[in-house]
Design a protein around this motif. Structure first.
Motif, PDB file in Angstrom:
ATOM      1  N   UNK A  10     -27.741   2.421  18.403  1.00 15.54           N
ATOM      2  CA  UNK A  10     -27.719   3.120  19.633  1.00 15.54           C
ATOM      3  C   UNK A  10     -28.448   4.418  19.546  1.00 15.54           C
ATOM      4  N   UNK A  11     -28.523   5.209  18.494  1.00 14.03           N
ATOM      5  CA  UNK A  11     -29.009   6.495  18.518  1.00 14.03           C
ATOM      6  C   UNK A  11     -30.512   6.017  18.290  1.00 14.03           C
ATOM      7  N   UNK A  12     -31.097   5.092  17.736  1.00 11.38           N
ATOM      8  CA  UNK A  12     -32.198   5.006  17.544  1.00 11.38           C
ATOM      9  C   UNK A  12     -32.882   4.534  18.816  1.00 11.38           C
ATOM     10  N   UNK A  13     -32.205   3.728  19.632  1.00 16.16           N
ATOM     11  CA  UNK A  13     -32.571   3.352  21.066  1.00 16.16           C
ATOM     12  C   UNK A  13     -32.945   4.507  21.965  1.00 16.16           C
ATOM     13  N   UNK A  14     -31.859   5.391  21.853  1.00 19.75           N
ATOM     14  CA  UNK A  14     -31.585   6.753  22.843  1.00 19.75           C
ATOM     15  C   UNK A  14     -32.918   7.525  22.285  1.00 19.75           C
ATOM     16  N   UNK A  15     -32.957   7.907  20.967  1.00 22.56           N
ATOM     17  CA  UNK A  15     -34.243   8.655  20.703  1.00 22.56           C
ATOM     18  C   UNK A  15     -35.561   8.230  21.074  1.00 22.56           C
ATOM     19  N   UNK A  16     -35.769   6.907  20.911  1.00 22.28           N
ATOM     20  CA  UNK A  16     -37.032   6.216  21.344  1.00 22.28           C
ATOM     21  C   UNK A  16     -37.451   6.207  22.832  1.00 22.28           C
ATOM     22  N   UNK A  17     -36.086   6.217  23.618  1.00 22.29           N
ATOM     23  CA  UNK A  17     -36.199   6.052  25.089  1.00 22.29           C
ATOM     24  C   UNK A  17     -36.440   7.541  25.575  1.00 22.29           C
ATOM     25  N   UNK A  18     -35.899   8.511  24.796  1.00 19.44           N
ATOM     26  CA  UNK A  18     -36.164   9.983  25.317  1.00 19.44           C
ATOM     27  C   UNK A  18     -37.662  10.377  25.322  1.00 19.44           C
ATOM     28  N   UNK A  19     -38.188  10.079  24.139  1.00 20.80           N
ATOM     29  CA  UNK A  19     -39.617  10.282  24.243  1.00 20.80           C
ATOM     30  C   UNK A  19     -40.372   9.555  25.078  1.00 20.80           C
ATOM     31  N   UNK A  20     -39.833   8.192  25.608  1.00 19.11           N
ATOM     32  CA  UNK A  20     -40.558   7.665  26.674  1.00 19.11           C
ATOM     33  C   UNK A  20     -40.218   8.230  27.914  1.00 19.11           C
ATOM     34  N   UNK A  21     -39.182   8.716  28.328  1.00 17.57           N
ATOM     35  CA  UNK A  21     -38.660   9.180  29.506  1.00 17.57           C
ATOM     36  C   UNK A  21     -39.209  10.623  29.756  1.00 17.57           C
ATOM     37  N   UNK A  22     -39.237  11.426  28.765  1.00 17.92           N
ATOM     38  CA  UNK A  22     -39.512  12.835  28.849  1.00 17.92           C
ATOM     39  C   UNK A  22     -40.888  13.094  29.842  1.00 17.92           C
ATOM     40  N   UNK A  23     -42.054  12.514  29.698  1.00 16.77           N
ATOM     41  CA  UNK A  23     -43.065  13.051  30.393  1.00 16.77           C
ATOM     42  C   UNK A  23     -42.960  12.869  31.783  1.00 16.77           C
ATOM     43  N   UNK A  24     -42.210  11.823  32.414  1.00 10.01           N
ATOM     44  CA  UNK A  24     -42.154  11.457  33.854  1.00 10.01           C
ATOM     45  C   UNK A  24     -41.584  12.681  34.717  1.00 10.01           C
ATOM     46  N   UNK A  25     -42.443  12.990  35.587  1.00  9.51           N
ATOM     47  CA  UNK A  25     -41.910  13.913  36.528  1.00  9.51           C
ATOM     48  C   UNK A  25     -41.907  15.504  36.341  1.00  9.51           C
ATOM     49  N   UNK A  51     -31.634  18.280  31.108  1.00  5.89           N
ATOM     50  CA  UNK A  51     -30.183  17.506  31.432  1.00  5.89           C
ATOM     51  C   UNK A  51     -30.506  16.177  32.145  1.00  5.89           C
ATOM     52  N   UNK A  52     -31.578  16.144  33.314  1.00  5.38           N
ATOM     53  CA  UNK A  52     -31.907  15.139  33.824  1.00  5.38           C
ATOM     54  C   UNK A  52     -32.468  14.086  32.668  1.00  5.38           C
ATOM     55  N   UNK A  53     -33.367  14.555  31.976  1.00  5.87           N
ATOM     56  CA  UNK A  53     -33.810  13.469  30.854  1.00  5.87           C
ATOM     57  C   UNK A  53     -32.657  12.993  29.967  1.00  5.87           C
ATOM     58  N   UNK A  54     -31.580  13.646  29.598  1.00  3.03           N
ATOM     59  CA  UNK A  54     -30.748  13.210  28.768  1.00  3.03           C
ATOM     60  C   UNK A  54     -29.968  11.968  29.664  1.00  3.03           C
ATOM     61  N   UNK A  55     -29.514  12.326  31.118  1.00  4.62           N
ATOM     62  CA  UNK A  55     -28.971  11.348  31.644  1.00  4.62           C
ATOM     63  C   UNK A  55     -29.762  10.218  31.968  1.00  4.62           C
ATOM     64  N   UNK A  56     -31.040  10.096  32.282  1.00  3.28           N
ATOM     65  CA  UNK A  56     -31.698   8.844  32.357  1.00  3.28           C
ATOM     66  C   UNK A  56     -31.908   8.102  31.041  1.00  3.28           C
ATOM     67  N   UNK A  57     -32.288   8.955  30.049  1.00  2.00           N
ATOM     68  CA  UNK A  57     -32.190   8.268  28.718  1.00  2.00           C
ATOM     69  C   UNK A  57     -31.041   7.466  28.337  1.00  2.00           C
ATOM     70  N   UNK A  58     -29.886   8.305  28.508  1.00  2.11           N
ATOM     71  CA  UNK A  58     -28.487   7.633  28.199  1.00  2.11           C
ATOM     72  C   UNK A  58     -28.533   6.222  29.145  1.00  2.11           C
ATOM     73  N   UNK A  59     -28.710   6.073  30.126  1.00  2.00           N
ATOM     74  CA  UNK A  59     -28.651   4.954  31.118  1.00  2.00           C
ATOM     75  C   UNK A  59     -29.724   3.921  30.574  1.00  2.00           C
TER      76      UNK A  59
END
Length: 92
Positions: A10-25, A51-59
């Motif tokens: 799950x943590x691997x999924x979270x980190x990879x997703x964070x890098x995908x979500x970060x540039x949006x907005x 905080x917004x990036x972490x919330x979207x990343x978590x979902x």
């Protein structure tokens, strides 16, 4: 699968997703019409909201991990299904 394996995956999924979500907005100072700080790079974000990036990343990572875990338990897609090279030659 043990709970430590679940957590690690799950943590691997979270980190990879964070890098995908970060540039949006994210917008630069020039795009927002805000004055830049002296020495600031032209490409530096002016409205980064961690905080917004972490919330979207978590979902998003929870949904992706849920699909991964469901596949693991039900065996919908196995390694044999994605083998694009065919069967390996026998080592006789």
């Amino acid at each position: 699968m043990s709970w430590t394996s679940i957590l690690a995956i799950y943590l691997l999924f979270w980190v990879i997703t964070a890098f995908v979500v970060m540039p949006f907005g994210v917008r630069t100072a020039d795009e927002l019409g805000v004055e830049k700080v002296r020495g600031q790079a032209d490409s530096a974000p002016a409205n980064f909201k961690p905080v917004r990036v972490m919330a979207i990343t978590t979902l998003v990572s929870a949904a992706a991990f849920g699909l991964f875990y469901a596949n693991y338990m039900n065996g919908w897609i196995s390694p044999d299904d994605v083998n694009i090279f065919g069967k390996p030659p026998s080592a006789d």
